[in-house]
Design an enzyme around this catalytic site. Structure first.
Site, PDB file in Angstrom:
ATOM      1  N   ALA A  37       0.826  -1.206   0.000  1.00  0.00           N
ATOM      2  CA  ALA A  37       0.000   0.000   0.000  1.00  0.00           C
ATOM      3  C   ALA A  37       0.857   1.251   0.000  1.00  0.00           C
ATOM      4  O   ALA A  37       1.105   1.867   1.030  1.00  0.00           O
ATOM      5  CB  ALA A  37      -0.950  -0.008   1.190  1.00  0.00           C
ATOM      6  N   ASN A  88       2.276  -1.192 -12.486  1.00  0.00           N
ATOM      7  CA  ASN A  88       2.801  -0.719 -13.756  1.00  0.00           C
ATOM      8  C   ASN A  88       3.350  -1.888 -14.553  1.00  0.00           C
ATOM      9  O   ASN A  88       3.725  -2.921 -13.996  1.00  0.00           O
ATOM     10  CB  ASN A  88       3.904   0.316 -13.530  1.00  0.00           C
ATOM     11  CG  ASN A  88       3.360   1.679 -13.144  1.00  0.00           C
ATOM     12  OD1 ASN A  88       2.290   2.073 -13.614  1.00  0.00           O
ATOM     13  ND2 ASN A  88       4.073   2.399 -12.301  1.00  0.00           N
ATOM     14  N   LYS A 103      -1.321   2.249 -21.228  1.00  0.00           N
ATOM     15  CA  LYS A 103      -0.718   2.883 -20.055  1.00  0.00           C
ATOM     16  C   LYS A 103       0.800   2.752 -20.093  1.00  0.00           C
ATOM     17  O   LYS A 103       1.522   3.680 -19.711  1.00  0.00           O
ATOM     18  CB  LYS A 103      -1.273   2.266 -18.781  1.00  0.00           C
ATOM     19  CG  LYS A 103      -0.759   2.995 -17.541  1.00  0.00           C
ATOM     20  CD  LYS A 103      -1.245   2.395 -16.260  1.00  0.00           C
ATOM     21  CE  LYS A 103      -0.636   3.147 -15.085  1.00  0.00           C
ATOM     22  NZ  LYS A 103      -0.934   2.513 -13.799  1.00  0.00           N
ATOM     23  N   GLU A 145      10.923   1.443 -11.369  1.00  0.00           N
ATOM     24  CA  GLU A 145      10.346   0.356 -12.161  1.00  0.00           C
ATOM     25  C   GLU A 145      10.762   0.451 -13.630  1.00  0.00           C
ATOM     26  O   GLU A 145      10.100  -0.113 -14.499  1.00  0.00           O
ATOM     27  CB  GLU A 145       8.822   0.398 -12.050  1.00  0.00           C
ATOM     28  CG  GLU A 145       8.303   0.110 -10.655  1.00  0.00           C
ATOM     29  CD  GLU A 145       6.787   0.097 -10.583  1.00  0.00           C
ATOM     30  OE1 GLU A 145       6.209  -0.963 -10.347  1.00  0.00           O
ATOM     31  OE2 GLU A 145       6.187   1.183 -10.784  1.00  0.00           O
TER      32      GLU A 145
END
Length: 298
Positions: free
Chosen positions: A8, A102, A178, A260
Site C-alpha cells: 500500500a 505498472n 498505459k 520500475e
C-alpha cells in the site's frame, strides 16, 4: 467486505481510502513508517475537495491478507515474485486477486507464483504519498479489469465506493496504452526532476516522445497487441491536464529508491531486442535512469 492491499503505497492507499470510506474493512500491508502513522491517527486522505482521516488497519506483515475476499496487489513490479511468495500461504481459497501495477506482465508473473488466477488491472490515477500515512489524490481513479467469475461483483463493489471500473476482454490493450504513456513520461520527468508541464515545454521533448511512442507501437504491433491509433495524441496532450504532476519514477529517484524502469522503457527495449526491433530511445532512457539509481547507492 474484507479487503486487503498488498504493497500500500500511493495507489494502494488511494483505493484503500475510497473503499474504507464506503464501509469496507480495509487492511493495508505497507512500510513501517506508514503503519506507525496510520495506527496513531488513521490514514490521511487528501483530495482537491476535502481532507479527512480514514480508519483502516495497517500492518507490515503479509499475513494481513488472510481472510480477505478481495486483494489489491500494488507492489513495485520488481517485487512481484517475492511479495507473491510472501502472501501465498495466507490467501483465502476464494479470494479475488487484482494486479494494480505498472507494466504489462505482472498479473501473468504473479499468477505463476501463486498458481491461481490473477485479474490484470489497468490503473488510471494520479496520487502520491505526501508523508507517512498521508495520501494525496491529484486526479482520475478509474480501473479497467480483465474478465473473471468475480469481475461483476468487483465492478459493483468498487462502483458503490466511487471507483469507476470497467470489465474488458482486451485489458492487455489498456495495459499497453498505459505502458506507452509511462514510457513517454516517467523517465523524462525523473531525470531532470520536472513536472509534466515544465518538462513538455522544453524544446525537443515532444519530438522525443514521438520517437518513444513509435518504438513502443512497433513492438506492440509485432506482438499483435492492438493499441488505439490516437495514442500519440493522448500522450502529447496529457501534460496539459496535469501540468504539476511528477512521474512515479521521479518520486522514486528523489527518494533514492529503485525504480520500475526495467518494467517500463526497459521492457520495451528488451522485447524489441528479442523481436529484432530497434528501440534506441527507450534503451537510452532505461540506461540513464539505471545510472541515476547507481549514483544514489554510492
Amino acid at each position: 467486505m474484507k479487503i486487503a492491499i498488498m504493497g500500500a503505497g500511493a495507489v494502494g492507499c488511494y483505493y484503500g481510502a475510497m473503499l474504507a470510506r464506503a464501509g469496507h474493512a480495509l487492511t493495508l500491508i505497507t512500510r513501517p513508517q506508514h503503519v506507525e502513522a496510520i495506527k496513531e491517527r488513521g490514514l490521511v486522505f487528501e483530495t482537491k475537495a476535502f481532507t479527512e482521516t480514514v480508519p483502516v488497519t495497517a500492518t507490515t506483515q503479509p499475513s494481513g491478507v488472510a481472510d480477505a475476499e478481495i486483494i489489491l496487489f500494488c507492489v513495485k513490479s520488481g517485487d512481484t515474485a517475492s511479495a507473491g511468495n510472501d502472501i501465498a500461504s495466507h490467501l483465502a481459497t476464494d479470494a479475488s486477486i487484482l494486479s494494480l501495477q505498472n507494466g504489462v506482465d505482472n498479473a501473468e508473473r504473479l499468477q505463476e507464483v501463486l498458481g491461481r488466477p490473477v485479474i490484470p488491472t489497468a490503473v488510471y490515477v494520479a496520487c502520491e504519498m505526501s508523508g507517512p500515512g498521508h495520501v494525496r489524490h491529484h486526479g482520475r481513479g478509474e480501473l479497467v479489469i480483465g474478465p473473471s467469475p468475480s469481475s461483476a461483483m468487483i465492478v459493483e463493489t468498487f462502483g458503490q465506493a466511487g471507483i469507476g471500473t470497467e470489465i474488458s476482454d482486451n485489458v492487455i490493450s489498456a495495459l499497453w496504452t498505459k505502458l506507452i504513456v509511462n514510457c513517454a513520461y516517467n523517465a523524462l520527468s525523473a531525470i531532470p526532476q520536472l513536472p509534466y508541464g515544465r518538462m513538455t515545454a522544453v524544446e525537443g521533448v515532444g519530438a522525443s516522445m514521438t520517437d518513444i511512442v513509435a518504438e513502443c507501437l512497433a513492438v506492440a504491433k509485432r506482438k499483435h497487441i492492438l493499441v488505439d491509433e490516437s495514442i500519440l495524441d493522448t500522450v502529447l496532450g496529457l501534460a496539459s491536464g496535469m501540468p504539476d504532476q511528477f512521474s512515479s519514477t521521479a518520486h522514486d529517484l528523489a527518494r533514492g529508491k529503485m525504480t520500475e524502469i526495467d518494467h517500463l522503457n526497459g521492457y520495451v527495449a528488451r522485447t524489441g531486442a528479442q523481436l529484432g526491433i530497434a528501440t534506441p530511445a527507450n534503451r537510452l532512457l532505461t540506461v540513464v535512469v539505471k545510472l541515476m539509481e547507481e549514483r544514489s547507492r554510492s
